[in-house]
Enzyme design. Sequence first.
Site, PDB file in Angstrom:
ATOM      1  N   SER A 141       0.856  -1.194   0.000  1.00  0.00           N
ATOM      2  CA  SER A 141       0.000   0.000   0.000  1.00  0.00           C
ATOM      3  C   SER A 141       0.884   1.234   0.000  1.00  0.00           C
ATOM      4  O   SER A 141       2.034   1.191   0.479  1.00  0.00           O
ATOM      5  CB  SER A 141      -0.892   0.019   1.258  1.00  0.00           C
ATOM      6  OG  SER A 141      -1.525   1.271   1.422  1.00  0.00           O
ATOM      7  N   TYR A 154      -1.946  -0.946  10.426  1.00  0.00           N
ATOM      8  CA  TYR A 154      -1.937  -1.260   9.002  1.00  0.00           C
ATOM      9  C   TYR A 154      -0.718  -0.645   8.330  1.00  0.00           C
ATOM     10  O   TYR A 154      -0.013  -1.297   7.552  1.00  0.00           O
ATOM     11  CB  TYR A 154      -3.221  -0.731   8.369  1.00  0.00           C
ATOM     12  CG  TYR A 154      -3.401  -0.987   6.898  1.00  0.00           C
ATOM     13  CD1 TYR A 154      -4.026  -2.143   6.444  1.00  0.00           C
ATOM     14  CD2 TYR A 154      -2.999  -0.053   5.951  1.00  0.00           C
ATOM     15  CE1 TYR A 154      -4.239  -2.374   5.091  1.00  0.00           C
ATOM     16  CE2 TYR A 154      -3.194  -0.274   4.588  1.00  0.00           C
ATOM     17  CZ  TYR A 154      -3.812  -1.434   4.170  1.00  0.00           C
ATOM     18  OH  TYR A 154      -4.019  -1.656   2.823  1.00  0.00           O
TER      19      TYR A 154
END
Length: 278
Positions: A141, A154
């Site tokens: 990401s 995350y």
Amino acid sequence: MSLLHGKVAVITGAASGMGLASAEAFVEHGAKVVLADIQDERGAAAAAHLGDSALFVRTDVTSAAQVESVVSVAVDTFGRLDVMFSNAGAAVDLSPIDDLTPAGLDRTLALNLQAHVAAHKYAARQFRAQGSPGSIITTASVAALQAGWNGAAYSMAKAAWLALVRQTAMENQGTGIRSNAILPGAVLTSIITDMFGVGRDREDEFLTGIGDRIGGETLIGRAGQARDIANAALFLASDLSAWITGVALPVDGGATAVTKDATVSLITEFATEFHTGS
């Protein structure tokens, strides 16, 4: 051109979103694909749609044993393994650092780091057992590069993926086994709707609204689609990328190329308006 003719791939998180788009692209280009996911109905339907070139295997990637098993199923069914696309992931715990608990961190890392360690481990073992090169692809990401895209746990997990990819590339020097990461930006999939608590019945409406809101803010001029990630995965799975390893490739409409991007704030703003009806 058939970029993956004769290749066999495992794709985790393949029942929807970027994983499903990648499975479709891989099959279009001649691959046999094992779709690994915990979404039984969606996974079975996807495999049926893709035909004899696809097989769905229910797989909880937080279980290393199940990751090892799905690699074995791919080899038993299609004869070999050439590509592992470790794509499954989710935000899990969105807490800021001040509120993040050890349990929340552990749950997030189980899905967003440990599962991908297992994918690298068992794919590389299979490639070496075959005596063949292979491509391991990981969906990371842009949160690995910039703060503010997601919760603390995350973001930490995604940043750790970059070390995993580079370490795997180094440890497999001279074998032809490659490891690369794709870093998606804001891609219009159910991951976004899940983050903001939007039901599947309103998913299309929500994602269309998000796309309208953020599209003009990207350097490309539109929001990301699942196929954008699939195309990057297709390239990294193919022999066109045979001399590329240890790379983190942003596929983000240019978001990480500039010093400030309004994407996240615009999504949050829209989600608030969507829920309140304003």
